[in-house]
Design an enzyme around this catalytic site. Structure first.
Site, PDB file in Angstrom:
ATOM      1  N   GLY A  31       0.823  -1.201   0.000  1.00 45.00           N
ATOM      2  CA  GLY A  31       0.000   0.000   0.000  1.00 45.00           C
ATOM      3  C   GLY A  31       0.857   1.249   0.000  1.00 45.00           C
ATOM      4  N   HIS A  34       2.348   4.684  -4.964  1.00 46.36           N
ATOM      5  CA  HIS A  34       2.870   5.846  -5.691  1.00 46.36           C
ATOM      6  C   HIS A  34       3.002   5.444  -7.158  1.00 46.36           C
ATOM      7  CE1 HIS A  34       6.558   3.570  -5.499  1.00 46.36           C
ATOM      8  NE2 HIS A  34       6.531   3.594  -4.168  1.00 46.36           N
ATOM      9  N   HIS A  37       4.281   1.942  -8.058  1.00 45.30           N
ATOM     10  CA  HIS A  37       3.292   0.860  -7.954  1.00 45.30           C
ATOM     11  C   HIS A  37       2.299   0.916  -9.127  1.00 45.30           C
ATOM     12  CE1 HIS A  37       4.213   1.485  -3.515  1.00 45.30           C
ATOM     13  NE2 HIS A  37       4.469   0.200  -3.670  1.00 45.30           N
ATOM     14  N   GLN A 148      12.071  -2.825  -9.601  1.00 48.75           N
ATOM     15  CA  GLN A 148      13.535  -2.957  -9.539  1.00 48.75           C
ATOM     16  C   GLN A 148      14.128  -2.168  -8.369  1.00 48.75           C
ATOM     17  OE1 GLN A 148      15.845  -1.707 -13.087  1.00 48.75           O
ATOM     18  NE2 GLN A 148      17.474  -1.231 -11.623  1.00 48.75           N
ATOM     19  N   ASP A 150      13.588  -2.396  -5.271  1.00 45.36           N
ATOM     20  CA  ASP A 150      14.017  -3.379  -4.279  1.00 45.36           C
ATOM     21  C   ASP A 150      14.775  -4.475  -5.023  1.00 45.36           C
ATOM     22  OD1 ASP A 150      12.758  -2.379  -1.752  1.00 45.36           O
ATOM     23  OD2 ASP A 150      10.995  -2.497  -3.025  1.00 45.36           O
TER      24      ASP A 150
HETATM   25  O1  PAF Z   1       8.036  -4.667  -1.987  1.00 50.93           O
HETATM   26  C1  PAF Z   1       7.093  -4.699  -1.174  1.00 50.93           C
HETATM   27  O2  PAF Z   1       6.217  -3.819  -1.135  1.00 50.93           O
HETATM   28  C2  PAF Z   1       7.005  -5.847  -0.181  1.00 50.93           C
HETATM   29  O3  PAF Z   1       8.262  -6.228   0.235  1.00 50.93           O
HETATM   30  C3  PAF Z   1       6.191  -7.049  -0.710  1.00 50.93           C
HETATM   31  C4  PAF Z   1       6.866  -7.658  -1.939  1.00 50.93           C
HETATM   32  C5  PAF Z   1       4.795  -6.600  -1.076  1.00 50.93           C
HETATM   33  C6  PAF Z   1       6.100  -8.124   0.366  1.00 50.93           C
HETATM   34  O4  PAF Z   1       5.471  -7.648   1.502  1.00 50.93           O
END
Ligand code: PAF
Length: 292
Positions: A31, A34, A37, A148, A150
């Protein structure tokens, strides 16, 4: 967009879509959505017949003293963004729904979870892989979309999916940046204006790395040190690590061999922890026996 908090109901909805011949895309999120996402949901929408976004602030991936309790929770805005980006279903489980009383199973990617981010945040990746495995089992997607930003997370998820034969294609989508280069992150909203302007130096440090990789013969560790120097001269940035590693194994690159690597940065700006990365292309080095 339909909102569904119950794992078994989500599972049934997805199976129904599948019976109608639709390919299923899943976008796991915590959640506080931004533009980064949104780009994941839009990509899933473009590639899949049925799109599930998941919104769950996963307690097990936060360490003691980390920001679990203050992590932004903006469900109404998130649902609007999911709807606008074309999600069909948003899965919003509760902690008790994801971690049912008595549950006793975790998923650990043993080695990759302990380096870099894993060394700074012990246990973090066990929480991530455990919840992502559960989300993938519940939503049973053909494709799952991750950012990417993360970088290490998507490496671990690819490893887990391969090792556990989870039948899903993992898709990594490019980092979305603010105009000054700061990578979009839900945690950027913790920054005060002064910290926010300093945070733009993460991207500048990555550009230093990109430039050194393409125009010099400096080693990966020298390039990493140049990033640290750039960040430290800014002031007000506490460098946790910089690294230049193999983009698939995350192993340190000791020498220039040509090919791709990834430059990684983790810092603290005030009380906010920020990470960023950039894939580096190393041109093949010409040996003395080769002509120009
Ligand atoms: O990247 C994220 O937002 C979180 O680490 C994920 C992949 C949703 C797991 O909680």
């Amino acid at each position: 967009v339909d909102v569904e908090p119950t794992p078994s109901d989500v599972f049934l909805r997805v199976q129904q879509a599948r019976r109608h011949g639709l390919t299923v895309g899943c976008v796991p999120t915590m959640g506080a959505l931004h533009a980064g996402h949104v780009s994941l949901v839009e990509r899933a929408r473009a590639e899949c017949g049925f799109v599930v976004a998941t919104i769950f602030v996963n307690p097990t991936q936060f360490g003691p003293g980390e920001d679990f309790s203050r992590y932004p929770r903006t469900l109404d805005d998130d649902l609007q963004l999911c709807r606008a980006a074309g999600a069909d279903l948003v899965f919003t489980p509760t902690a008790a729904g994801m971690y049912v009383a008595g549950n006793d199973t975790i998923v650990q990617v043993c080695e990759l979870s302990k380096v870099l981010e894993g060394a700074c945040r012990p246990g973090h990746f066990d929480g991530v892989t455990t919840v992502v495995a559960r989300l993938l089992n519940i939503t049973a997607p053909d494709r799952a979309y991750f950012g990417q930003k993360d970088f290490q997370q998507q490496v671990l998820i690819r490893r887990m999916v391969q090792d556990l034969f989870i039948p899903v294609e993992v898709i990594t989508c490019p980092i979305v940046r603010e105009p000054d280069g700061l990578a979009m992150s839900s945690r950027n909203r913790y920054l005060n204006p002064e910290e926010r302007s300093r945070a733009a130096q993460l991207y500048q440090a990555l550009l230093v790395a990109r430039n050194l990789a393409s125009t010099t013969t400096l080693s990966p560790s020298e390039i990493s040190r140049a990033m640290t120097r750039h960040l430290e001269k800014t002031g007000g940035i506490e460098v946790q690590y910089t690294a230049v590693v193999d983009a698939e194994t995350l192993a340190p690159l000791s020498a220039r061999t040509g090919g791709t690597g990834v430059a990684l940065i983790a810092v603290r700006v005030g009380t906010t922890r920020l990470i960023d990365n950039e894939v580096l292309m190393f041109p093949p080095l010409r040996g003395p026996h080769q002509s120009a």
